[in-house]
Design a protein around this motif. Sequence first.
Motif, PDB file in Angstrom:
ATOM      1  N   TYR A  22       0.765  -1.014   0.114  1.00  0.00           N
ATOM      2  CA  TYR A  22       0.010   0.054  -0.076  1.00  0.00           C
ATOM      3  C   TYR A  22       0.842   1.403   0.019  1.00  0.00           C
ATOM      4  O   TYR A  22       2.166   1.186   0.490  1.00  0.00           O
ATOM      5  CB  TYR A  22      -0.934   0.070   1.292  1.00  0.00           C
ATOM      6  CG  TYR A  22      -1.839  -1.196   1.157  1.00  0.00           C
ATOM      7  CD1 TYR A  22      -3.093  -0.598   0.469  1.00  0.00           C
ATOM      8  CD2 TYR A  22      -1.800  -2.235   1.839  1.00  0.00           C
ATOM      9  CE1 TYR A  22      -4.362  -1.511   0.580  1.00  0.00           C
ATOM     10  CE2 TYR A  22      -2.928  -3.287   1.680  1.00  0.00           C
ATOM     11  CZ  TYR A  22      -4.166  -2.670   1.177  1.00  0.00           C
ATOM     12  OH  TYR A  22      -5.112  -3.932   0.856  1.00  0.00           O
ATOM     13  N   THR A  71       3.932   4.556  -4.000  1.00  0.00           N
ATOM     14  CA  THR A  71       4.058   3.253  -3.150  1.00  0.00           C
ATOM     15  C   THR A  71       5.409   3.034  -2.729  1.00  0.00           C
ATOM     16  O   THR A  71       5.564   1.831  -2.213  1.00  0.00           O
ATOM     17  CB  THR A  71       3.548   2.099  -3.999  1.00  0.00           C
ATOM     18  OG1 THR A  71       4.197   2.251  -5.142  1.00  0.00           O
ATOM     19  CG2 THR A  71       1.948   2.212  -4.294  1.00  0.00           C
ATOM     20  N   SER A  84       0.279  -4.049   4.429  1.00  0.00           N
ATOM     21  CA  SER A  84       1.170  -4.487   3.181  1.00  0.00           C
ATOM     22  C   SER A  84       1.443  -6.021   3.374  1.00  0.00           C
ATOM     23  O   SER A  84       1.812  -6.376   4.422  1.00  0.00           O
ATOM     24  CB  SER A  84       2.286  -3.742   2.981  1.00  0.00           C
ATOM     25  OG  SER A  84       1.683  -2.252   2.683  1.00  0.00           O
ATOM     26  N   TYR A 124      -2.103   0.975  -4.349  1.00  0.00           N
ATOM     27  CA  TYR A 124      -1.569  -0.169  -3.815  1.00  0.00           C
ATOM     28  C   TYR A 124      -0.826  -0.655  -5.440  1.00  0.00           C
ATOM     29  O   TYR A 124      -1.390  -0.430  -6.422  1.00  0.00           O
ATOM     30  CB  TYR A 124      -2.193  -1.065  -3.160  1.00  0.00           C
ATOM     31  CG  TYR A 124      -3.408  -1.899  -3.596  1.00  0.00           C
ATOM     32  CD1 TYR A 124      -2.924  -3.032  -4.335  1.00  0.00           C
ATOM     33  CD2 TYR A 124      -4.652  -1.402  -3.444  1.00  0.00           C
ATOM     34  CE1 TYR A 124      -4.110  -3.835  -4.907  1.00  0.00           C
ATOM     35  CE2 TYR A 124      -5.582  -2.077  -4.313  1.00  0.00           C
ATOM     36  CZ  TYR A 124      -5.420  -3.224  -4.840  1.00  0.00           C
ATOM     37  OH  TYR A 124      -6.578  -3.643  -5.648  1.00  0.00           O
TER      38      TYR A 124
END
Length: 325
Positions: A22, A71, A84, A124
Amino acid sequence: MADPQLLSNVRALVGRQYGRVYAWDEVNAPMIRQWCEIMGVENPLYTDPAFALGTPHEGLIAPPAMLQVWTMEGFHANHYPPGSTDENPYEVLKLFEQYGYNSVVAVNSELSFTRPLRLGEKLYYTTRLDAVGDEKTTALGTGFFVTLVMSHFVEKAGGDEPVGELLFRVFKFRPANAQPAAPAPAASAAPAKAKRPQPGISDDTRFFWEGCAQGQLLIQRCTACATLRHPPAPVCIQCHSFDWDTVQASGRASLYSFVVMHYPEVAPFDHPNPIGLIELEEGVRLIAGLVGIEREQLQIGQRLQVEFQTFDDALTLPLFRPVGE
């Protein structure tokens, strides 16, 4: 010829999809503005709200080339937002290393875009091991081309939307003409201490290093128009004269910018290793190490003073230390 078991293990990974990574922040105007300033991009579609409002986009958008920026992990390695994945999308490279393919070189990277990113969107990406080529022998050595694809998405309540992809290809190889490993030293022998790499010295730069050895920070000066220049060069960047002399800088400076090297840790340097872009009082800039200060104390614009340190009894470098107001 590659080990059959390696080939079997590698082929089994091709096509594997790794979980989400993310973005820390939503797409936002301050980051866009800073990126544009750094990259020298002046398109008002990215930074001028009034102008952008009158375009088909009806507002600011992010430069397409910023896709990967949103990101990125941040200042610390592998520091990703909560949620994540902790999977390692580079596990295939680790697998190659187990079979002696220890060297790697980046081959190419390609960005493709579905649509622009707008303010307030949250991203993401997922990673797919797209391909591993057949074993190839190149001038670098023998190895495999490995292709990864990072697919980027915008989170949406009605279903996440793809917005772009990053293709990243590397060559994982055994170096050609690799030298055999040196015999292991006797148990009682102390390990050899790594030395600082020596600079490449030419007729254009010799004066600088000889000055450092004498405790002098010498800057090249055009004798035709008095322009100072660094790094040294054979011709003046202003009037194109080949005639030059040197002037001794005062050593007073300010911190124009800096980076802090954390990884890879390379001997004999200390880590974290702060490196500054130094603006001398005389107006030219040079890159040098920073000493006598912690990372948290570094500030753009702070005053610095040169000091010379000699390493390995052979190399004298100009380093810069903060000074009080």
